[in-house]
Design a protein around this motif. Structure first.
Motif, PDB file in Angstrom:
ATOM      1  N   LEU A   1       0.854  -1.182   0.000  1.00 38.29           N
ATOM      2  CA  LEU A   1       0.000   0.000   0.000  1.00 38.29           C
ATOM      3  C   LEU A   1       0.893   1.235   0.000  1.00 38.29           C
ATOM      4  O   LEU A   1       1.745   1.383   0.883  1.00 38.29           O
ATOM      5  N   LEU A   2       0.723   2.091  -0.992  1.00 40.29           N
ATOM      6  CA  LEU A   2       1.460   3.342  -1.069  1.00 40.29           C
ATOM      7  C   LEU A   2       0.546   4.474  -0.630  1.00 40.29           C
ATOM      8  O   LEU A   2      -0.501   4.705  -1.243  1.00 40.29           O
ATOM      9  N   MET A   3       0.932   5.188   0.424  1.00 38.95           N
ATOM     10  CA  MET A   3       0.188   6.374   0.813  1.00 38.95           C
ATOM     11  C   MET A   3       0.434   7.476  -0.235  1.00 38.95           C
ATOM     12  O   MET A   3       1.358   7.377  -1.042  1.00 38.95           O
ATOM     13  N   PRO A   4      -0.396   8.544  -0.247  1.00 39.92           N
ATOM     14  CA  PRO A   4      -0.371   9.468  -1.392  1.00 39.92           C
ATOM     15  C   PRO A   4       0.995  10.031  -1.762  1.00 39.92           C
ATOM     16  O   PRO A   4       1.325  10.104  -2.953  1.00 39.92           O
ATOM     17  N   GLN A   5       1.836  10.446  -0.787  1.00 38.66           N
ATOM     18  CA  GLN A   5       3.145  10.989  -1.144  1.00 38.66           C
ATOM     19  C   GLN A   5       4.035   9.918  -1.769  1.00 38.66           C
ATOM     20  O   GLN A   5       4.754  10.171  -2.735  1.00 38.66           O
ATOM     21  N   ALA A   6       3.989   8.712  -1.218  1.00 37.53           N
ATOM     22  CA  ALA A   6       4.760   7.612  -1.806  1.00 37.53           C
ATOM     23  C   ALA A   6       4.218   7.252  -3.179  1.00 37.53           C
ATOM     24  O   ALA A   6       4.978   6.944  -4.104  1.00 37.53           O
ATOM     25  N   ALA A   7       2.891   7.287  -3.337  1.00 34.74           N
ATOM     26  CA  ALA A   7       2.279   6.996  -4.639  1.00 34.74           C
ATOM     27  C   ALA A   7       2.718   8.017  -5.677  1.00 34.74           C
ATOM     28  O   ALA A   7       2.972   7.671  -6.836  1.00 34.74           O
ATOM     29  N   GLY A   8       2.836   9.287  -5.275  1.00 37.52           N
ATOM     30  CA  GLY A   8       3.295  10.308  -6.209  1.00 37.52           C
ATOM     31  C   GLY A   8       4.699  10.038  -6.701  1.00 37.52           C
ATOM     32  O   GLY A   8       5.002  10.171  -7.896  1.00 37.52           O
ATOM     33  N   GLY A   9       5.599   9.640  -5.778  1.00 31.67           N
ATOM     34  CA  GLY A   9       6.958   9.305  -6.178  1.00 31.67           C
ATOM     35  C   GLY A   9       7.011   8.090  -7.083  1.00 31.67           C
ATOM     36  O   GLY A   9       7.794   8.047  -8.047  1.00 31.67           O
TER      37      GLY A   9
ATOM     38  N   VAL B   1      -0.401  16.368  -3.646  1.00 35.43           N
ATOM     39  CA  VAL B   1       0.517  16.861  -4.671  1.00 35.43           C
ATOM     40  C   VAL B   1       1.934  16.392  -4.350  1.00 35.43           C
ATOM     41  O   VAL B   1       2.430  16.585  -3.236  1.00 35.43           O
ATOM     42  N   PHE B   2       2.569  15.769  -5.330  1.00 36.20           N
ATOM     43  CA  PHE B   2       3.976  15.369  -5.238  1.00 36.20           C
ATOM     44  C   PHE B   2       4.744  16.147  -6.298  1.00 36.20           C
ATOM     45  O   PHE B   2       4.377  16.142  -7.473  1.00 36.20           O
ATOM     46  N   ASN B   3       5.811  16.842  -5.889  1.00 39.77           N
ATOM     47  CA  ASN B   3       6.578  17.678  -6.802  1.00 39.77           C
ATOM     48  C   ASN B   3       7.961  17.105  -7.055  1.00 39.77           C
ATOM     49  O   ASN B   3       8.587  16.530  -6.150  1.00 39.77           O
ATOM     50  N   SER B   4       8.443  17.272  -8.278  1.00 44.33           N
ATOM     51  CA  SER B   4       9.804  16.860  -8.614  1.00 44.33           C
ATOM     52  C   SER B   4      10.350  17.786  -9.696  1.00 44.33           C
ATOM     53  O   SER B   4       9.586  18.405 -10.433  1.00 44.33           O
ATOM     54  N   VAL B   5      11.672  17.861  -9.759  1.00 45.32           N
ATOM     55  CA  VAL B   5      12.346  18.636 -10.804  1.00 45.32           C
ATOM     56  C   VAL B   5      13.453  17.761 -11.367  1.00 45.32           C
ATOM     57  O   VAL B   5      14.337  17.323 -10.631  1.00 45.32           O
ATOM     58  N   GLU B   6      13.373  17.453 -12.664  1.00 42.20           N
ATOM     59  CA  GLU B   6      14.386  16.627 -13.310  1.00 42.20           C
ATOM     60  C   GLU B   6      14.841  17.300 -14.597  1.00 42.20           C
ATOM     61  O   GLU B   6      14.023  17.751 -15.395  1.00 42.20           O
ATOM     62  N   ASN B   7      16.150  17.361 -14.774  1.00 39.01           N
ATOM     63  CA  ASN B   7      16.730  18.032 -15.944  1.00 39.01           C
ATOM     64  C   ASN B   7      16.228  19.462 -16.079  1.00 39.01           C
ATOM     65  O   ASN B   7      16.038  19.975 -17.179  1.00 39.01           O
ATOM     66  N   GLY B   8      15.999  20.107 -14.929  1.00 37.70           N
ATOM     67  CA  GLY B   8      15.572  21.492 -14.939  1.00 37.70           C
ATOM     68  C   GLY B   8      14.105  21.709 -15.219  1.00 37.70           C
ATOM     69  O   GLY B   8      13.660  22.851 -15.325  1.00 37.70           O
TER      70      GLY B   8
END
Length: 544
Positions: free
Chosen positions: A293-301, A503-510
Motif C-alpha cells: 500500500l502506497l500512501m499518497p506521497q509515496a504513490a506520487g513518487g 501533490v507530489f513535486n519533482s524537478v528533473e533536468n531542470g
C-alpha cells in the motif's frame, strides 16, 4: 491568514491571451535583437535560421527566516544584485525538415545560458553573443542531419520542426512585499524547539524562503509570454542518532500553499518528525514479493518514476550515449495499449496553478517553443490515448500540443501537472483492510505500507515503510528497501486507489512536474534490500 508572497501573486491581474507585446527592457532587447537576427544572421554555405527563441529569467531578491532547536536566525536577504539568465534556442535547415530526428552532438541546439546585468544594454549584448554561438551549433547539426538523410535515404519521417498555433500569454508582475517572511518567526521558533520530546535530535531546522522568478519569452513567429513563478517554500532539516549510535540526517522541502500556510507548516512538521521517529526505531527490511500500500506521497513518487518518465520525451535522441535521460519515453510505441490499471484515467493539466490550495509546479500557459499549452487526456480506462508533443513530431502526431518544455536542454516533449483519477476510489481505512485481506490470502506473515517512495531526494535516510503483520495488524517501521526496475509493470497491477489525493513535486533536468495522486494498493511488487553499507560504528556507545 493569507500567505503574503502568494497573496501578491494571486491578487494581481490574471494572465490573459494578449495581442500586444508588453513594454519593458527585456522584451525591447529581445525584439530588437530578434529583428536584427532574422534580417542579418547568415553564413554562406550554411543552413538558414528559420526559428529563433529567446527566454529571459529574472530572479527577484529572496528572503529566508529559519529556526534551529528553538534558536531563531536573523532574516537573510540574498540576490540583492539581481542579474538575469538568458537562453537562446535556434533551429536551422530546411523549413519542411523531414528529418530522422538525428542528433549527433549533445550540445547542439541546447539551451545556452548566460547571466548578465539587469539593463537593456546588458541583455541585448548577451543575446547577441549567445545568438551567434547557438547559430553556429544549429547550422552544424542541420548539415549533419541532411547528410544522414541522404546516406540513409530518409524521406518519410515526420517533420522535425512543425508549424503550430500561436501562443501568447501575459500577466502583470508585482514585486514581492519586503520582509514578508518575518511573520513566521514565532511559529518556526516554537516548532523547532523539540529537544524535550526528541532528546536525540542534534539539529532540527525549519526555514521559510520567499522568492519568485520572472520569465519572459519571445520567438521569431511572434509568440510571447510573461509570467511570475513563485519559489516560496518551507524546508525541514534534521540530524539525529539511531539506536545503534549512527549519525543520520534528512532534508525535505514543500512549496507553500496560497492560504492556511501556518497550518500547512505545522502539519508537515508533525509528519517529518513522525518519519524521523520511525527511522530511529526502524529495523532493516528483507526481500519481499506481494501486495503493498502506497500512501499518497509515496504513490506520487512511484507514479513519477514509472509513469511520468515513460510518457515524456516521446521522440528519442539517436545519440543516446550523450542523452542523460535515455531511459525515458518507453511508452512511445504503446498507443492504444493498457499501460496502467483500468481503474485510472490520467490527465495532464498545464493550465492549473493550484490544487486544493497547494501550488502546482507544472503551470505553463505557453510552452518553450511558443505553442499554447493544451490539456491532454493521456490515459482512458488504463489505455494510452495521447502523448505530450513538441514541434518535433513522431509518427501519428499532426502538430504540437504545446508540451515542448525547455529545461537544461532544448525543448523536449514532457508533461506538466499529471492527475491520476481513479474511477472507484476507496477510503484509506478500507485500503488498509483490503491490503491485509490480500496478504492473508497469500499466506504472508506481513506486508508493507510505504509513506515515502524509496530514493526520494533529501528523504533517503528516513524510514520509508512500515510492516503490517497479518495476524494482529500491528506495525513496525522498516528501512533499507528498494524497488526493482521491473516494477514499472506493477502499474498494471494497481488493484485499488484512495479517494484523497496529494501533490507530489519533482524537478528533473531542470523541468518541474507535479503529480496529483491518491493512495495505491498494488497487488504484486518485488522489493529488494539495499546493498549500501552503514557508517562505521562509534567507538563509544550512545550515552543514556
Amino acid at each position: 491568514m493569507k500567505n503574503l508572497f502568494f497573496l501578491l501573486l494571486m491578487c494581481v491581474a490574471m494572465g490573459v491571451q494578449a495581442e500586444t507585446l508588453p513594454d519593458n527592457i527585456y522584451f525591447r532587447a529581445m525584439q530588437d535583437e530578434m529583428n536584427r537576427s532574422k534580417k542579418e544572421l547568415r553564413v554562406k554555405g550554411s543552413a538558414k535560421p528559420f526559428y529563433i527563441a529567446y527566454r529571459v529569467r529574472r530572479p527577484s531578491p529572496s528572503q529566508e527566516i529559519a529556526a534551529d532547536l528553538g534558536q531563531l536566525f536573523p532574516l537573510q536577504e540574498e540576490n540583492k544584485f539581481t542579474g538575469v539568465g538568458i537562453s537562446v534556442y535556434i533551429y536551422a535547415g530546411d523549413k519542411q525538415n523531414n528529418s530522422s530526428g538525428y542528433e549527433d552532438d549533445y550540445y547542439a541546439r541546447t539551451v545556452l545560458a548566460g547571466r548578465t546585468g539587469d539593463s537593456y544594454e546588458s541583455v541585448r549584448d548577451a543575446l547577441w553573443q549567445l545568438t551567434d554561438l547557438e547559430y553556429v551549433k544549429a547550422s552544424n547539426v542541420a548539415e549533419k542531419k541532411e547528410a544522414y538523410k541522404r546516406r540513409k535515404n530518409v524521406t518519410q519521417e515526420p517533420a522535425d520542426f512543425s508549424r503550430a498555433p500561436q501562443g501568447k500569454y501575459v500577466e502583470e508582475i508585482a514585486a514581492l512585499s519586503p520582509r514578508a517572511v518575518a511573520q513566521y518567526a514565532p511559529l518556526l521558533q516554537a516548532l523547532s524547539n523539540q529537544t524535550a520530546a526528541y532528546p536525540y535530535l542534534e539539529q532540527y531546522q525549519i526555514a521559510v524562503r520567499q522568492g519568485q522568478t520572472e520569465e519572459y519569452f519571445l520567438d521569431s513567429e511572434g509568440d510571447f509570454y510573461q509570467l511570475a513563478i513563485p519559489t516560496s517554500q518551507v524546508t525541514f532539516q534534521a540530524k539525529w542518532h539511531t539506536k545503534d549510535g549512527y549519525s543520520e540526517g534528512a532534508s525535505v522541502s514543500f512549496p507553500l500553499p496560497s492560504e492556511n500556510e501556518e497550518n500547512f507548516i505545522r502539519e508537515r512538521a508533525a509528519q517529518f518528525l513522525q518519519q524521523m521517529q520511525r527511522s530511529r526505531q526502524a529495523v532493516k527490511g528483507a526481500p519481499y514479493l506481494g501486495p503493498v500500500l502506497l500512501m499518497p506521497q509515496a504513490a506520487g513518487g512511484y507514479l513519477n518514476q514509472f509513469f511520468v518518465r515513460n510518457v515524456r520525451h516521446a521522440k528519442p535522441l539517436l545519440s543516446a550515449v550523450h542523452d542523460t535521460d535515455a531511459s525515458s519515453g518507453r511508452f512511445r510505441d504503446k498507443m492504444g495499449m493498457r499501460v496502467i490499471s483500468p481503474i485510472f484515467d490520467v490527465f495532464d493539466r498545464p493550465l492549473l496553478r493550484q490544487y486544493q490550495g497547494k501550488p502546482l509546479l507544472g503551470f505553463m500557459p505557453v510552452d518553450g517553443e511558443g505553442v499554447a499549452a493544451q490539456e491532454l487526456q493521456l490515459v482512458s480506462g488504463g489505455k494510452l490515448k495521447a502523448l505530450p508533443s513538441s514541434r518535433s513530431l513522431v509518427p501519428g502526431q499532426k502538430q504540437s500540443n504545446g508540451h515542448g518544455r525547455m529545461g537544461n536542454q532544448y525543448p523536449r516533449p514532457t508533461v506538466t501537472n499529471v492527475f491520476f483519477e481513479p474511477t472507484n476510489p476507496l477510503p484509506t481505512d478500507q485500503l488498509e483492510s483490503e491490503l491485509l485481506t490480500r496478504c492473508r490470502e497469500q499466506e504472508l506473515e506481513y506486508c508493507y505500507i510505504f509513506h515515502v517512495f524509496p530514493g526520494q531526494a533529501g528523504a533517503d535516510k528516513l524510514a520509508t515503510a512500515e510492516r503490517i503483520y497479518t495476524q494482529d495488524g500491528h506495525k513496525e517501521p522498516v528501512y533499507g528497501l528498494e524497488w526493482t526496475e521491473v516494477a514499472s509493470g506493477s502499474l498494471r497491477d494497481i488493484w485499488a486507489a484512495g479517494a484523497e489525493k496529494e501533490v507530489f513535486n519533482s524537478v528533473e533536468n531542470g523541468v518541474p512536474v507535479s503529480v496529483v495522486a491518491p493512495a495505491l494498493l498494488i497487488d504484486n511488487v518485488e522489493l529488494m534490500v539495499t546493498q549500501k553499507q552503514p557508517d562505521q560504528k562509534p567507538f563509544l556507545p550512545l550515552p543514556n
